[in-house]
Design a protein around this motif. Sequence first.
Motif, PDB file in Angstrom:
ATOM      1  N   ILE A 189       0.864  -1.188   0.000  1.00 26.83           N
ATOM      2  CA  ILE A 189       0.000   0.000   0.000  1.00 26.83           C
ATOM      3  C   ILE A 189       0.897   1.233   0.000  1.00 26.83           C
ATOM      4  CG2 ILE A 189      -1.835   1.233   1.218  1.00 26.83           C
ATOM      5  CD1 ILE A 189      -2.324  -1.650   2.588  1.00 26.83           C
ATOM      6  N   ALA A 190       0.821   1.993  -1.094  1.00 26.31           N
ATOM      7  CA  ALA A 190       1.709   3.146  -1.259  1.00 26.31           C
ATOM      8  C   ALA A 190       0.977   4.471  -1.097  1.00 26.31           C
ATOM      9  CB  ALA A 190       2.373   3.096  -2.639  1.00 26.31           C
ATOM     10  N   SER A 191      -0.314   4.478  -1.366  1.00 24.45           N
ATOM     11  CA  SER A 191      -1.077   5.728  -1.336  1.00 24.45           C
ATOM     12  C   SER A 191      -1.202   6.219   0.116  1.00 24.45           C
ATOM     13  CB  SER A 191      -2.452   5.467  -1.941  1.00 24.45           C
ATOM     14  OG  SER A 191      -3.178   6.650  -2.011  1.00 24.45           O
ATOM     15  N   LEU A 192      -0.786   7.475   0.351  1.00 34.51           N
ATOM     16  CA  LEU A 192      -0.710   7.973   1.727  1.00 34.51           C
ATOM     17  C   LEU A 192      -2.068   7.976   2.421  1.00 34.51           C
ATOM     18  CD1 LEU A 192       1.762  10.987   1.331  1.00 34.51           C
ATOM     19  CD2 LEU A 192       2.270   8.616   1.978  1.00 34.51           C
ATOM     20  N   ASP A 193      -3.120   8.325   1.693  1.00 32.67           N
ATOM     21  CA  ASP A 193      -4.426   8.365   2.367  1.00 32.67           C
ATOM     22  C   ASP A 193      -4.946   6.964   2.664  1.00 32.67           C
ATOM     23  OD1 ASP A 193      -4.942   7.950  -0.391  1.00 32.67           O
ATOM     24  OD2 ASP A 193      -6.914   8.891  -0.267  1.00 32.67           O
ATOM     25  N   GLU A 194      -4.537   5.959   1.864  1.00 37.27           N
ATOM     26  CA  GLU A 194      -4.949   4.583   2.144  1.00 37.27           C
ATOM     27  C   GLU A 194      -4.239   4.044   3.388  1.00 37.27           C
ATOM     28  OE1 GLU A 194      -4.659   2.044  -1.278  1.00 37.27           O
ATOM     29  OE2 GLU A 194      -6.037   3.277  -2.461  1.00 37.27           O
ATOM     30  N   VAL A 195      -2.946   4.367   3.528  1.00 34.35           N
ATOM     31  CA  VAL A 195      -2.206   3.950   4.728  1.00 34.35           C
ATOM     32  C   VAL A 195      -2.853   4.580   5.964  1.00 34.35           C
ATOM     33  CG1 VAL A 195       0.014   4.061   5.930  1.00 34.35           C
ATOM     34  CG2 VAL A 195      -0.027   3.666   3.456  1.00 34.35           C
ATOM     35  N   ALA A 196      -3.130   5.888   5.893  1.00 33.34           N
ATOM     36  CA  ALA A 196      -3.725   6.607   7.027  1.00 33.34           C
ATOM     37  C   ALA A 196      -5.103   6.040   7.373  1.00 33.34           C
ATOM     38  CB  ALA A 196      -3.837   8.095   6.703  1.00 33.34           C
ATOM     39  N   TRP A 197      -5.912   5.773   6.344  1.00 33.86           N
ATOM     40  CA  TRP A 197      -7.269   5.260   6.560  1.00 33.86           C
ATOM     41  C   TRP A 197      -7.239   3.862   7.174  1.00 33.86           C
ATOM     42  CZ3 TRP A 197      -9.967   1.035   4.660  1.00 33.86           C
ATOM     43  CH2 TRP A 197     -11.342   1.023   4.912  1.00 33.86           C
ATOM     44  N   LEU A 198      -6.395   2.986   6.620  1.00 37.42           N
ATOM     45  CA  LEU A 198      -6.354   1.589   7.076  1.00 37.42           C
ATOM     46  C   LEU A 198      -5.910   1.490   8.539  1.00 37.42           C
ATOM     47  CD1 LEU A 198      -6.523  -1.468   6.411  1.00 37.42           C
ATOM     48  CD2 LEU A 198      -4.096  -1.346   5.760  1.00 37.42           C
ATOM     49  N   TYR A 199      -4.886   2.236   8.899  1.00 44.00           N
ATOM     50  CA  TYR A 199      -4.315   2.119  10.248  1.00 44.00           C
ATOM     51  C   TYR A 199      -4.887   3.162  11.223  1.00 44.00           C
ATOM     52  CZ  TYR A 199      -0.764  -1.157   8.420  1.00 44.00           C
ATOM     53  OH  TYR A 199      -0.112  -2.241   7.873  1.00 44.00           O
ATOM     54  N   ASN A 200      -5.899   3.915  10.795  1.00 43.34           N
ATOM     55  CA  ASN A 200      -6.507   4.961  11.642  1.00 43.34           C
ATOM     56  C   ASN A 200      -5.447   5.874  12.265  1.00 43.34           C
ATOM     57  OD1 ASN A 200      -9.111   4.227  11.069  1.00 43.34           O
ATOM     58  ND2 ASN A 200      -9.491   3.132  12.978  1.00 43.34           N
ATOM     59  N   ILE A 201      -4.563   6.373  11.405  1.00 44.68           N
ATOM     60  CA  ILE A 201      -3.558   7.348  11.844  1.00 44.68           C
ATOM     61  C   ILE A 201      -3.665   8.590  10.956  1.00 44.68           C
ATOM     62  CG2 ILE A 201      -1.896   5.731  12.853  1.00 44.68           C
ATOM     63  CD1 ILE A 201      -0.344   5.826  10.178  1.00 44.68           C
ATOM     64  N   ARG A 202      -3.205   9.711  11.459  1.00 42.49           N
ATOM     65  CA  ARG A 202      -3.136  10.936  10.677  1.00 42.49           C
ATOM     66  C   ARG A 202      -1.813  11.625  10.995  1.00 42.49           C
ATOM     67  NH1 ARG A 202      -6.975   8.539   9.051  1.00 42.49           N
ATOM     68  NH2 ARG A 202      -9.058   9.332   8.509  1.00 42.49           N
ATOM     69  N   GLY A 203      -1.453  12.609  10.178  1.00 44.92           N
ATOM     70  CA  GLY A 203      -0.192  13.320  10.390  1.00 44.92           C
ATOM     71  C   GLY A 203      -0.239  14.666   9.707  1.00 44.92           C
TER      72      GLY A 203
END
Length: 640
Positions: A189-203
């Motif tokens: 998974i390379a897309s930044l919003d997909e990583v954030a969405w999947l792991y429930n993290i933000r930055g």
Amino acid sequence: MADILASLRSSMASHSPPLDALLVPSEDYHQSEYVSASDKRRQFVSGFTGSAGLALITKNEARLWTDGRYFLQAMQQLSDQWKLMRIGEDPTVDAWISDNLQREAAIGVDPWCVSVDTAQRWERTFAKKKQKLVQTSTNLVDEVWKNRPPAEINSVVDHPLEFSGRSVTEKLKDLRVKLANENAHGIIIASLDEVAWLYNIRGSDVSYSPVVHAFAIVTLNSAFLYVDKRKVSSKVSSSLQENGIEVREYGAVSSDVAKLASNQLDQATGVISSQNGVCENDTCDNYLIWVDPASCCYALFSKLDANMVLLQQSPLALAKALKNPVELEGLKNAHIRDGAAVVQFLVWLDKQMQEIYGASGYFSEGEVASKRRPETTKLTEVTVSDKLEGFRASKEHFRGLSFPTISSVGPNAAIIHYSPQAETCSELDPNSIYLFDSGGQYLDGTTDITRTVHFGKPTAHEKACYTSVLKGHIALGNARFPNGTNGYALDILARLPLWRYGLDYRHGTGHGIGSYLNVHEGPHQISFRPHARNVPLQVSMTVTDEPGYYEDGSFGVRLENVLVIKEADTEFNFGDKGYLSFDHITWAPYQIKLIDLSLLTPEEIQWLDTYHSKCREILAPYMDKNEMEWLKKATETVSA
């Protein structure tokens, strides 16, 4: 600029093999639309600041490709060493290279900054003349970029369940079921919003998008997050570990993709979290690695055996687009607070335009009474946009803007993605249209709204254009359509009123919007572009409704609301397909004095009155006495 091109050409000549051309994409290692300051390589080499574009540097030419949103801006920003190539009108970059560079030419690109599907498309075109796409081992732009901003170390934060609506455990379980169904044992998974969405993290690694520079790999038994560990507090680290996610350094993704390819990644990890898994290691016959060709970079793909790769859109793209009830509720609430900020801004701006410029104001069409006195503070596109940000910042859960505000007066409003700069921006003008397209990032949702206003006397032509745009906006928002319909099929609804006059606009009509994530979100869209055919519109998706019209050198009009797709209550159900419709969740008035009411049908007038009455009711709790009086006047019924 000349020095930059000369330095790059020198690096191209000394590269092994020597390069006949260098491609400089806009994207970062994650194919992001908006990138951090240290990833703005195409902007650095070309001077063009738009979010979309591709630079090509040959031994004696420099060309920049961009789309219709940016033609005017690029013409203004590119030096005479550059030639603008208009996407949709001029040959594509790969076709131009194939036609204009010699046989067996070597064309370099940083494989981290180009997606799999783009790189493969280029390779197919180049093969016709035995030209070669060369993956450079370093980024040649970085080598000549002397004052490149350093990467920032910004904290990763948890995005709590009260806003995300679904746990990481649930999301991973769903993802693993999809992997197993496709005979895949892992996904990159390379897309930044997909990583954030999947792991429930933000930055806050990218301006305007609350994402973290990170990759993820998920297998049937394990989950990994690749991020600069300095960004991860012990609290966030514990929460990730509780969800079976191992945190690794950002740079380790390269070697771990190679391990994934040889099926050694699960064995290499200290903990095999098979309680999260779909099957145990020794009972799985899944052999494919899932890679999204649009978001995964060519560098990582090149470490895999192409025969063992499932090249398919990430299953997270659609999962993220289908909002859960908590996300939908959050989006609705965020848009109410955001609408209140927009109305408060309009009340303030109306008063300022009258006091400073002698304008007749938002409601009446008189001539300008007087010129601005020298001692008064002038209003500029930037100062008023800062004021709008201030109104948003006063609202609950506000975390920043969702994109740079497009605050544009008169001719600047014809520049579709205009971005005003303090040194060069225009002063507000009571005799000109003012268009503002803006949005906020709130913990419970992301917003995007456009309104076009005039504080003096609009011309009949400006009114006719505004009304045609409004008619298209209403027509799309009121559409009912069977399940399975895509945004390509609906795009025409917003254009028909403009087409009647021989007018049109050069951008799509609608995009998805994130839940405290990216303001532009796929995989669906409403557009004339062929990829709008790829994904049907579905219940609980969000999509914008934003037709426009732009007259170069004169003015621009755009109106934009966010819509949510819902089941339609139709009298019949032909073919048992089920029918869908839209709900507006954006609340701010349309300027009645810019509407030529004689061009509206009785149904359109009724819709306008109903929408305005809802605006009054929904925004009332946020208004003080003065603001409420203004809002009542702005939303008066227009029907006889």
